[in-house]
Design a protein around this motif. Structure first.
Motif, PDB file in Angstrom:
ATOM      1  N   ARG A  40       0.816  -1.215   0.000  1.00 60.14           N
ATOM      2  CA  ARG A  40       0.000   0.000   0.000  1.00 60.14           C
ATOM      3  C   ARG A  40       0.848   1.262   0.000  1.00 60.14           C
ATOM      4  NH1 ARG A  40      -2.860  -2.590   4.110  1.00 60.14           N
ATOM      5  NH2 ARG A  40      -2.118  -1.055   5.637  1.00 60.14           N
ATOM      6  N   LEU A  41       1.985   1.224   0.689  1.00 62.06           N
ATOM      7  CA  LEU A  41       2.850   2.398   0.774  1.00 62.06           C
ATOM      8  C   LEU A  41       3.818   2.506  -0.398  1.00 62.06           C
ATOM      9  CD1 LEU A  41       3.747   2.358   4.582  1.00 62.06           C
ATOM     10  CD2 LEU A  41       1.980   3.710   3.426  1.00 62.06           C
ATOM     11  N   GLY A  42       3.855   1.479  -1.232  1.00 57.17           N
ATOM     12  CA  GLY A  42       4.777   1.516  -2.365  1.00 57.17           C
ATOM     13  C   GLY A  42       6.224   1.451  -1.948  1.00 57.17           C
ATOM     14  N   LEU A  43       6.511   0.619  -0.922  1.00 56.56           N
ATOM     15  CA  LEU A  43       7.873   0.436  -0.426  1.00 56.56           C
ATOM     16  C   LEU A  43       8.443  -0.887  -0.915  1.00 56.56           C
ATOM     17  CD1 LEU A  43       7.386   1.540   3.299  1.00 56.56           C
ATOM     18  CD2 LEU A  43       8.483   2.849   1.474  1.00 56.56           C
ATOM     19  N   PRO A  44       9.759  -1.019  -1.000  1.00 57.64           N
ATOM     20  CA  PRO A  44      10.341  -2.328  -1.315  1.00 57.64           C
ATOM     21  C   PRO A  44      10.119  -3.293  -0.160  1.00 57.64           C
ATOM     22  CG  PRO A  44      12.064  -0.734  -0.777  1.00 57.64           C
ATOM     23  CD  PRO A  44      10.778   0.041  -0.849  1.00 57.64           C
ATOM     24  N   PHE A  45      10.049  -4.575  -0.488  1.00 59.74           N
ATOM     25  CA  PHE A  45       9.650  -5.595   0.479  1.00 59.74           C
ATOM     26  C   PHE A  45      10.647  -6.744   0.450  1.00 59.74           C
ATOM     27  CE2 PHE A  45       6.610  -9.192   1.575  1.00 59.74           C
ATOM     28  CZ  PHE A  45       6.547  -8.880   2.936  1.00 59.74           C
ATOM     29  N   GLU A 101       7.003   0.389  -9.473  1.00 61.35           N
ATOM     30  CA  GLU A 101       6.599  -1.008  -9.563  1.00 61.35           C
ATOM     31  C   GLU A 101       7.075  -1.742  -8.310  1.00 61.35           C
ATOM     32  OE1 GLU A 101       8.421  -2.440 -13.090  1.00 61.35           O
ATOM     33  OE2 GLU A 101       6.954  -1.515 -14.443  1.00 61.35           O
ATOM     34  N   PRO A 102       6.469  -2.888  -7.997  1.00 63.57           N
ATOM     35  CA  PRO A 102       6.914  -3.640  -6.820  1.00 63.57           C
ATOM     36  C   PRO A 102       8.390  -4.014  -6.923  1.00 63.57           C
ATOM     37  CG  PRO A 102       4.861  -4.538  -7.679  1.00 63.57           C
ATOM     38  CD  PRO A 102       5.353  -3.552  -8.700  1.00 63.57           C
ATOM     39  N   TYR A 103       9.040  -4.085  -5.778  1.00 68.55           N
ATOM     40  CA  TYR A 103      10.432  -4.551  -5.727  1.00 68.55           C
ATOM     41  C   TYR A 103      10.546  -5.523  -4.569  1.00 68.55           C
ATOM     42  CZ  TYR A 103      15.493  -4.537  -6.332  1.00 68.55           C
ATOM     43  OH  TYR A 103      16.801  -4.918  -6.604  1.00 68.55           O
ATOM     44  N   VAL A 104      10.919  -6.763  -4.904  1.00 69.15           N
ATOM     45  CA  VAL A 104      10.931  -7.846  -3.920  1.00 69.15           C
ATOM     46  C   VAL A 104      12.325  -8.443  -3.799  1.00 69.15           C
ATOM     47  CG1 VAL A 104      10.009 -10.119  -3.319  1.00 69.15           C
ATOM     48  CG2 VAL A 104       8.530  -8.435  -4.405  1.00 69.15           C
ATOM     49  N   VAL A 105      12.777  -8.578  -2.561  1.00 67.24           N
ATOM     50  CA  VAL A 105      13.988  -9.328  -2.243  1.00 67.24           C
ATOM     51  C   VAL A 105      13.568 -10.582  -1.489  1.00 67.24           C
ATOM     52  CG1 VAL A 105      16.069  -9.367  -0.830  1.00 67.24           C
ATOM     53  CG2 VAL A 105      15.563  -7.364  -2.202  1.00 67.24           C
TER      54      VAL A 105
END
Length: 383
Positions: free
Chosen positions: A228-233, A263-267
């Motif tokens: 929702r906050l548009g933060l990396p996860f 855009e989403p960023y996932v580690v």
């Protein structure tokens, strides 16, 4: 081009060694990781255990001072044990001297729980009688998804209560995680107001060039809030593999573009041991199960045992750590790269976070070096 690899470290203490040496080992690993082309070097916060990263923010500053390019950060700050102001001021202090290199990762660990169970990113609660909640092991696009670990009958409950008492000020109650993240963001961007409308400014900290991350292990609050906050996860497959892929899906479903990300960023994290051949790697990794068992069933991580002298796990011990053994990435460079590629495809990860626990520090260095070479990190950096 392959996606970036990063490192998550806990400064594990080996049997027969000391916390002081573990810290020196971590600094050396960070320097080598920078040399080998890893993108980030993150430190995990754990307390009252045989890992030397308990004061992770202090260690982040020391690692930043010992390196020059690699990003350095927290994986993750246990939000329940720190006020938002103390975290922003600490990271602001490091950023003032090493600007633009810090990642501020926040996890829900440390928030008081109505019942015992995994404590967010890197949860340490466990049970001597717990185990997999069933025997079904699924495989999704080549990635092992074990059944959830059952923390229902926690042994050593008094120890965990004592740890909580030692880490909280008397009478202190952490704020809700969503509110906590809002406070951190407001302190960083200079818009913080108390409920009474009083402006407060973190010095240093306000306008610090740190990247904010959220950490999670399931499809719950952290994944949805990050989206929702548009933060990396960052998703901890290495600690809670049963629900990590669900966390990725929930984050993407909740994602809204922000100033930080379009855009989403996932580690996604993975526990890895690499050696020249599969047999050697399996030997080096053979006491990982003992270490995980100490976390889950003995009140906290104990020193990492020497595989040359450690007895094999008993059937009961193996049952307690089965999910973690099934999802560890162990083998030659080609074996591990093939499995990590499967994890990347299954999760759509933008980056993989590599953690490694072995008794021998030189073996741990070699593991990260061999993986970097097989993944082509230097070639990717030069391209």
């Amino acid at each position: 081009m392959s996606i970036p690899l990063s490192v998550l470290d806990l400064a594990p203490v080996s049997a027969g060694s000391t916390p002081q040496q573990a810290l020196r080992n971590t600094v050396e690993l960070a320097q080598r990781a920078e040399e080998w082309g890893y993108h980030r070097f993150w430190l995990a916060e754990h307390h009252f255990a045989a890992v030397a990263s308990s004061s992770s923010t202090t260690l982040i500053g020391l690692v930043a001072a010992a390196t020059s390019r690699i990003r350095v950060g927290s994986g993750a700050v246990q939000a329940g044990h720190h006020t938002a102001a103390s975290v922003v001021e600490a990271f602001g202090t490091i950023d003032a001297l090493y600007p633009g290199r810090l990642d501020l990762g926040l996890g829900r660990s440390g928030h008081r729980r109505a019942k015992f169970g995994p404590s967010g990113a890197g949860g340490t609660a466990g049970s001597t009688t717990g185990g997999a909640a069933g025997d079904e092991v699924r495989v999704r696009d080549g990635v092992v998804i074990p059944p959830p670990f059952d923390f229902g009958s926690l042994a050593g409950k008094e120890r965990y209560l004592a740890q909580d008492r030692a880490l909280y000020q008397p009478g202190a109650e952490p704020v809700a995680f969503t509110e906590y993240v809002d406070q951190v963001r407001a302190l960083l961007d200079g818009t913080y107001r108390t409920p009474e409308g009083v402006e407060l400014h973190a010095v240093p900290g306000e306008r610090a060039r740190v990247q904010l991350w959220l950490f999670g292990t399931s499809a719950g609050e952290s994944a949805q809030l990050a989206g929702r906050l548009g933060l990396p996860f960052a998703v901890a497959y290495h600690t809670v593999p049963a629900t990590a892929l669900d966390a990725v899906d929930a984050y993407r479903a909740a994602f809204r573009p922000s100033v930080e990300l379009a855009e989403p960023y996932v580690v996604v994290s993975a526990d890895v041991v690499v050696a020249e051949d599969d047999e050697t790697a399996r030997h080096l990794a053979s006491t990982y199960g003992h270490w995980v068992h100490s976390i889950r069933a003995e009140g906290g991580a104990k020193p990492v045992l020497d595989p040359a002298t450690a007895p094999p796990l008993s059937p009961e011990q193996h049952r307690v750590v089965r999910d973690r053994l099934l999802t560890q990435f162990v083998g030659s460079p080609s074996t591990v790269v093939e499995r990590l590629e499967a994890l990347r495809r299954a999760t759509g990860a933008d980056e993989l976070l590599i953690t490694s626990v072995t008794h021998d520090h030189k073996a741990r260095l070699a593991s990260h070096r061999l993986l970097a070479e097989a993944w082509g990190l230097r070639e990717a950096a030069a391209a």
